[in-house]
Design an enzyme around this catalytic site. Sequence first.
Site, PDB file in Angstrom:
ATOM      1  N   LYS A  45      99.214  88.326  74.762  1.00 13.74           N
ATOM      2  CA  LYS A  45      99.180  87.018  75.382  1.00 13.74           C
ATOM      3  C   LYS A  45      98.213  86.979  76.565  1.00 13.74           C
ATOM      4  O   LYS A  45      97.802  85.930  77.017  1.00 13.74           O
ATOM      5  CB  LYS A  45     100.579  86.671  75.926  1.00 13.74           C
ATOM      6  CG  LYS A  45     101.667  86.572  74.902  1.00 13.74           C
ATOM      7  CD  LYS A  45     103.011  86.313  75.674  1.00 13.74           C
ATOM      8  CE  LYS A  45     104.183  86.361  74.723  1.00 13.74           C
ATOM      9  NZ  LYS A  45     105.469  86.306  75.479  1.00 13.74           N
ATOM     10  N   ASP A  92      92.238  99.321  79.636  1.00 10.52           N
ATOM     11  CA  ASP A  92      92.889 100.334  80.468  1.00 10.52           C
ATOM     12  C   ASP A  92      92.629 101.704  79.831  1.00 10.52           C
ATOM     13  O   ASP A  92      91.543 102.264  80.006  1.00 10.52           O
ATOM     14  CB  ASP A  92      94.379  99.955  80.545  1.00 10.52           C
ATOM     15  CG  ASP A  92      95.197 100.816  81.477  1.00 10.52           C
ATOM     16  OD1 ASP A  92      94.659 101.295  82.476  1.00 10.52           O
ATOM     17  OD2 ASP A  92      96.397 100.997  81.210  1.00 10.52           O
ATOM     18  N   ASP A 102     100.576  89.644  82.863  1.00  9.49           N
ATOM     19  CA  ASP A 102     101.981  89.700  83.267  1.00  9.49           C
ATOM     20  C   ASP A 102     102.443  91.060  83.736  1.00  9.49           C
ATOM     21  O   ASP A 102     101.836  92.090  83.452  1.00  9.49           O
ATOM     22  CB  ASP A 102     102.869  89.301  82.085  1.00  9.49           C
ATOM     23  CG  ASP A 102     102.957  90.428  81.039  1.00  9.49           C
ATOM     24  OD1 ASP A 102     101.893  90.912  80.605  1.00  9.49           O
ATOM     25  OD2 ASP A 102     104.076  90.827  80.697  1.00  9.49           O
ATOM     26  N   ARG A 147     102.298  85.371  85.077  1.00  9.07           N
ATOM     27  CA  ARG A 147     101.119  84.887  84.333  1.00  9.07           C
ATOM     28  C   ARG A 147     100.550  83.618  84.953  1.00  9.07           C
ATOM     29  O   ARG A 147      99.390  83.291  84.773  1.00  9.07           O
ATOM     30  CB  ARG A 147     101.491  84.573  82.879  1.00  9.07           C
ATOM     31  CG  ARG A 147     101.879  85.776  82.040  1.00  9.07           C
ATOM     32  CD  ARG A 147     101.894  85.382  80.560  1.00  9.07           C
ATOM     33  NE  ARG A 147     102.655  86.322  79.762  1.00  9.07           N
ATOM     34  CZ  ARG A 147     102.168  87.443  79.228  1.00  9.07           C
ATOM     35  NH1 ARG A 147     100.902  87.772  79.427  1.00  9.07           N
ATOM     36  NH2 ARG A 147     102.922  88.238  78.499  1.00  9.07           N
TER      37      ARG A 147
END
Length: 177
Positions: free
Chosen positions: A43, A103, A159, A165
């Site tokens: 998301k 990441d 988030d 968010r």
Amino acid sequence: MNSQFKPRILISSAEIEACITRLAADIMRDYTGRNLLLISILKGAFVFTADLIRRLDLPLEVHFVLLSSYGGRMESAGKIRLVQPLQCPIRGRHVLVIEDIVDTGFTLSFLMEYLAREQPASLKLCALADKPFRRVVPVTIDYLGFTVPDKFIVGYGIDWDEKFRNLPDICAMEDEG
Ligand code: IMP
Ligand code: MG
């Protein structure tokens, strides 16, 4: 991470806006005369995607993919899969993947390899943020917003346990204890 951690502004909404203007100019320069297929990763990339596409004066389509990783919430464990099969044909298309944060690199290396097997005409990656010091698997980021420190980032669609968010800025969770 417990409740003494609070979001602190790392990159302001004004800086994000300027960054999106720069990224959109770079993308438009490279894709002039082409139809673009954007694949946005749910998301976390939804806010970034929504702002970016409104700066792209190009014919384009937007599709979304939801990926799941087995492991902890804070990082991917290296076993990634698509929750649903792709709903759009990739073959022969100019595909640009939109991600929030790269990441360890597990998520993006999985998705880019998956998409490459579908034989797109071209395949590139646009990421809002990069944590290069955390990389385990190499990933080429063609369009990068910001390099961020090795801190937990929230806001602007990103988030922590589904929260934060809605923050307009990119924030780092800081220990206020
Ligand atoms: P990677 O597979 O380790 O590169 O993980 C990338 C995904 O992990 C991103 O799409 C984010 O969903 C999540 N992630 C990595 N770092 C952060 C962070 O600082 N805040 C929130 N989510 C993060
Ligand atoms: Mg993500």
